[in-house]
Motif scaffolding. Structure first.
Motif, PDB file in Angstrom:
ATOM      1  N   MET A 130       0.841  -1.185   0.000  1.00  0.00           N
ATOM      2  CA  MET A 130       0.000   0.000   0.000  1.00  0.00           C
ATOM      3  C   MET A 130       0.879   1.240   0.000  1.00  0.00           C
ATOM      4  O   MET A 130       1.925   1.262   0.650  1.00  0.00           O
ATOM      5  CB  MET A 130      -0.899   0.027   1.246  1.00  0.00           C
ATOM      6  N   PHE A 131       0.455   2.253  -0.735  1.00  0.00           N
ATOM      7  CA  PHE A 131       1.185   3.515  -0.763  1.00  0.00           C
ATOM      8  C   PHE A 131       0.683   4.412   0.353  1.00  0.00           C
ATOM      9  O   PHE A 131      -0.521   4.496   0.618  1.00  0.00           O
ATOM     10  CB  PHE A 131       1.025   4.203  -2.118  1.00  0.00           C
ATOM     11  N   SER A 132       1.612   5.101   0.990  1.00  0.00           N
ATOM     12  CA  SER A 132       1.247   5.960   2.108  1.00  0.00           C
ATOM     13  C   SER A 132       0.537   7.216   1.614  1.00  0.00           C
ATOM     14  O   SER A 132       0.896   7.791   0.586  1.00  0.00           O
ATOM     15  CB  SER A 132       2.501   6.366   2.886  1.00  0.00           C
TER      16      SER A 132
ATOM     17  N   PRO B  51       5.687  10.660  -1.993  1.00  0.00           N
ATOM     18  CA  PRO B  51       5.008   9.704  -2.875  1.00  0.00           C
ATOM     19  C   PRO B  51       5.928   8.520  -3.189  1.00  0.00           C
ATOM     20  O   PRO B  51       7.135   8.665  -3.328  1.00  0.00           O
ATOM     21  CB  PRO B  51       4.716  10.538  -4.132  1.00  0.00           C
ATOM     22  N   GLY B  52       5.351   7.373  -3.299  1.00  0.00           N
ATOM     23  CA  GLY B  52       6.124   6.164  -3.545  1.00  0.00           C
ATOM     24  C   GLY B  52       6.484   5.414  -2.277  1.00  0.00           C
ATOM     25  O   GLY B  52       6.888   4.251  -2.336  1.00  0.00           O
ATOM     26  N   SER B  53       6.354   6.069  -1.126  1.00  0.00           N
ATOM     27  CA  SER B  53       6.588   5.378   0.149  1.00  0.00           C
ATOM     28  C   SER B  53       5.478   4.349   0.353  1.00  0.00           C
ATOM     29  O   SER B  53       4.299   4.656   0.167  1.00  0.00           O
ATOM     30  CB  SER B  53       6.591   6.379   1.310  1.00  0.00           C
ATOM     31  N   ARG B  54       5.829   3.148   0.731  1.00  0.00           N
ATOM     32  CA  ARG B  54       4.827   2.094   0.808  1.00  0.00           C
ATOM     33  C   ARG B  54       5.049   1.220   2.033  1.00  0.00           C
ATOM     34  O   ARG B  54       6.138   1.167   2.595  1.00  0.00           O
ATOM     35  CB  ARG B  54       4.824   1.252  -0.465  1.00  0.00           C
ATOM     36  N   TYR B  55       3.965   0.542   2.417  1.00  0.00           N
ATOM     37  CA  TYR B  55       3.998  -0.286   3.612  1.00  0.00           C
ATOM     38  C   TYR B  55       3.027  -1.445   3.452  1.00  0.00           C
ATOM     39  O   TYR B  55       2.149  -1.437   2.586  1.00  0.00           O
ATOM     40  CB  TYR B  55       3.627   0.540   4.856  1.00  0.00           C
ATOM     41  N   TYR B  56       3.183  -2.434   4.326  1.00  0.00           N
ATOM     42  CA  TYR B  56       2.318  -3.605   4.311  1.00  0.00           C
ATOM     43  C   TYR B  56       1.948  -3.969   5.743  1.00  0.00           C
ATOM     44  O   TYR B  56       2.820  -4.068   6.613  1.00  0.00           O
ATOM     45  CB  TYR B  56       3.025  -4.789   3.640  1.00  0.00           C
ATOM     46  N   ASN B  57       0.668  -4.160   5.987  1.00  0.00           N
ATOM     47  CA  ASN B  57       0.173  -4.647   7.274  1.00  0.00           C
ATOM     48  C   ASN B  57       0.046  -6.163   7.235  1.00  0.00           C
ATOM     49  O   ASN B  57      -0.145  -6.753   6.172  1.00  0.00           O
ATOM     50  CB  ASN B  57      -1.194  -4.054   7.607  1.00  0.00           C
ATOM     51  N   TYR B  58       0.157  -6.776   8.421  1.00  0.00           N
ATOM     52  CA  TYR B  58      -0.075  -8.208   8.510  1.00  0.00           C
ATOM     53  C   TYR B  58      -0.754  -8.515   9.843  1.00  0.00           C
ATOM     54  O   TYR B  58      -0.331  -8.016  10.896  1.00  0.00           O
ATOM     55  CB  TYR B  58       1.225  -9.005   8.406  1.00  0.00           C
ATOM     56  N   ALA B  59      -1.806  -9.319   9.812  1.00  0.00           N
ATOM     57  CA  ALA B  59      -2.511  -9.730  11.024  1.00  0.00           C
ATOM     58  C   ALA B  59      -2.173 -11.181  11.309  1.00  0.00           C
ATOM     59  O   ALA B  59      -2.634 -12.088  10.599  1.00  0.00           O
ATOM     60  CB  ALA B  59      -4.018  -9.553  10.858  1.00  0.00           C
ATOM     61  N   ALA B  60      -1.364 -11.411  12.328  1.00  0.00           N
ATOM     62  CA  ALA B  60      -0.947 -12.776  12.670  1.00  0.00           C
ATOM     63  C   ALA B  60      -2.100 -13.551  13.292  1.00  0.00           C
ATOM     64  O   ALA B  60      -3.010 -12.974  13.902  1.00  0.00           O
ATOM     65  CB  ALA B  60       0.230 -12.733  13.639  1.00  0.00           C
TER      66      ALA B  60
ATOM     67  N   GLN C 154      10.986  -7.061   0.745  1.00  0.00           N
ATOM     68  CA  GLN C 154      10.854  -7.451  -0.659  1.00  0.00           C
ATOM     69  C   GLN C 154       9.926  -8.652  -0.824  1.00  0.00           C
ATOM     70  O   GLN C 154       9.259  -8.781  -1.858  1.00  0.00           O
ATOM     71  CB  GLN C 154      12.237  -7.755  -1.235  1.00  0.00           C
ATOM     72  N   GLN C 155       9.867  -9.508   0.180  1.00  0.00           N
ATOM     73  CA  GLN C 155       8.933 -10.633   0.087  1.00  0.00           C
ATOM     74  C   GLN C 155       7.485 -10.154   0.094  1.00  0.00           C
ATOM     75  O   GLN C 155       6.633 -10.711  -0.601  1.00  0.00           O
ATOM     76  CB  GLN C 155       9.183 -11.607   1.237  1.00  0.00           C
ATOM     77  N   PHE C 156       7.212  -9.105   0.858  1.00  0.00           N
ATOM     78  CA  PHE C 156       5.879  -8.510   0.820  1.00  0.00           C
ATOM     79  C   PHE C 156       5.677  -7.750  -0.490  1.00  0.00           C
ATOM     80  O   PHE C 156       4.581  -7.755  -1.060  1.00  0.00           O
ATOM     81  CB  PHE C 156       5.680  -7.564   2.005  1.00  0.00           C
ATOM     82  N   ASP C 157       6.739  -7.116  -0.969  1.00  0.00           N
ATOM     83  CA  ASP C 157       6.663  -6.328  -2.190  1.00  0.00           C
ATOM     84  C   ASP C 157       6.382  -7.201  -3.408  1.00  0.00           C
ATOM     85  O   ASP C 157       5.574  -6.855  -4.273  1.00  0.00           O
ATOM     86  CB  ASP C 157       7.990  -5.595  -2.386  1.00  0.00           C
TER      87      ASP C 157
END
Length: 275
Positions: free
Chosen positions: A1-3, A10-19, A139-142
């Motif tokens: 997801m882009f922030s 712009p271009g900054s991105r992140y990933y959430n994960y619910a364990a 990168q694995q999330f990417d």
């Protein structure tokens, strides 16, 4: 997801994960991972955010406060924050960082150990290895597929493991490793705090202060704990009589040994051996 956060480029991105529930109760768990470029003027203030934050500073600089303690981090630093406590950070010039929010049963233990020598900012000699470790997970999330929870836990533990013994420790604290070895190799002997202080080349007063700050207990308390742990091992794995075990863990009196053992564990050595 882009922030879409203000003053994040712009271009900054992140990933959430619910364990899952089992992972949350057993493992180090990733909550969110991101690669952000923060623009000049960015700031963030939170009273609490249920996680720990590991941030690798790739460029620029930032200043902040964690639980009332000010800090400053620059390129080549790693920052480890306890986000359960009030924290704030900002930059007039901006910075770029690869960051990870994580939690889990062992998370606080890692935090307490890594930050035991000072504030949340570290200058790891293995910075590039730490960067590669977090970048590989990102990168694995990417690129997919998302790694399994066990693998994520290993990756987080690996990154934190690179910070467990930061090079910037108090002067002389390396001598404590020799002292701990001496204690564990000589539990059958009388060990005075003065002798241990001389081995570490400190006054007794300074040695006790340094030992407590680095190990979390006094030298005398550590010796007693080490003796009791050795005694428990011998009680469960050998048929040695109590008198012999008592001697091997530094007690010349069986009654003193038994009293000390029961005070610590609530049962006598004989009762413990029978359980």
């Amino acid at each position: 997801m882009f922030s879409c956060e203000p003053l994040v480029a712009p271009g900054s991105r992140y990933y959430n994960y619910a364990a899952g529930a089992l992972a949350r109760s057993s493992l180090l768990c990733l909550q969110c991972i991101g690669l952000f470029t923060y623009l000049p003027g960015y700031q963030l203030t939170r009273r609490s955010y249920d996680s720990f934050l590991l941030e690798v500073i790739l460029d620029g600089e930032l200043e902040g406060e964690s639980d009332g303690r000010p800090f400053r981090a620059v390129r080549g630093n790693a920052v480890l924050l306890d986000c359960y406590r009030p924290h704030h950070y900002a930059s007039a010039t901006g910075w770029q960082a690869l960051w990870l929010h994580f939690d889990g049963p062992g998370a606080r233990g890692y935090y307490d150990w890594i930050t035991r020598s000072g504030g949340p900012v570290l200058a790891p000699e293995n910075f590039e290895e730490l960067h590669r470790s977090l970048a590989g997970l990102f990168q694995q999330f990417d690129n997919g597929p998302i790694p399994g929870e066990g693998q994520m836990a290993r990756e987080i533990a690996g990154a934190l493991g690179l910070l467990l013994d930061p090079p910037e420790t108090p002067p002389g604290s390396g001598g404590l490793d020799r002292v701990l070895r001496t204690i564990n190799e000589n539990l059958h002997r009388e060990l005075s705090v003065q002798q241990l202080a001389e081995q570490a080349h400190f006054s007794e007063y300074h040695f006790i202060r340094l030992f407590r700050s680095q190990v979390g207990t006094t030298p005398r308390q550590y010796i007693i704990t080490a003796r009791m742990e050795r005694a428990r091992h011998l009680l469960k794995t050998t048929d040695l009589p109590l008198e012999t075990i008592s001697e091997q863990v530094g007690y010349t009196s069986d009654s003193v040994f038994c009293t000390q053992f029961k005070r610590r564990y609530g049962v006598t050595p004989t009762e413990y051996r029978q359980t």
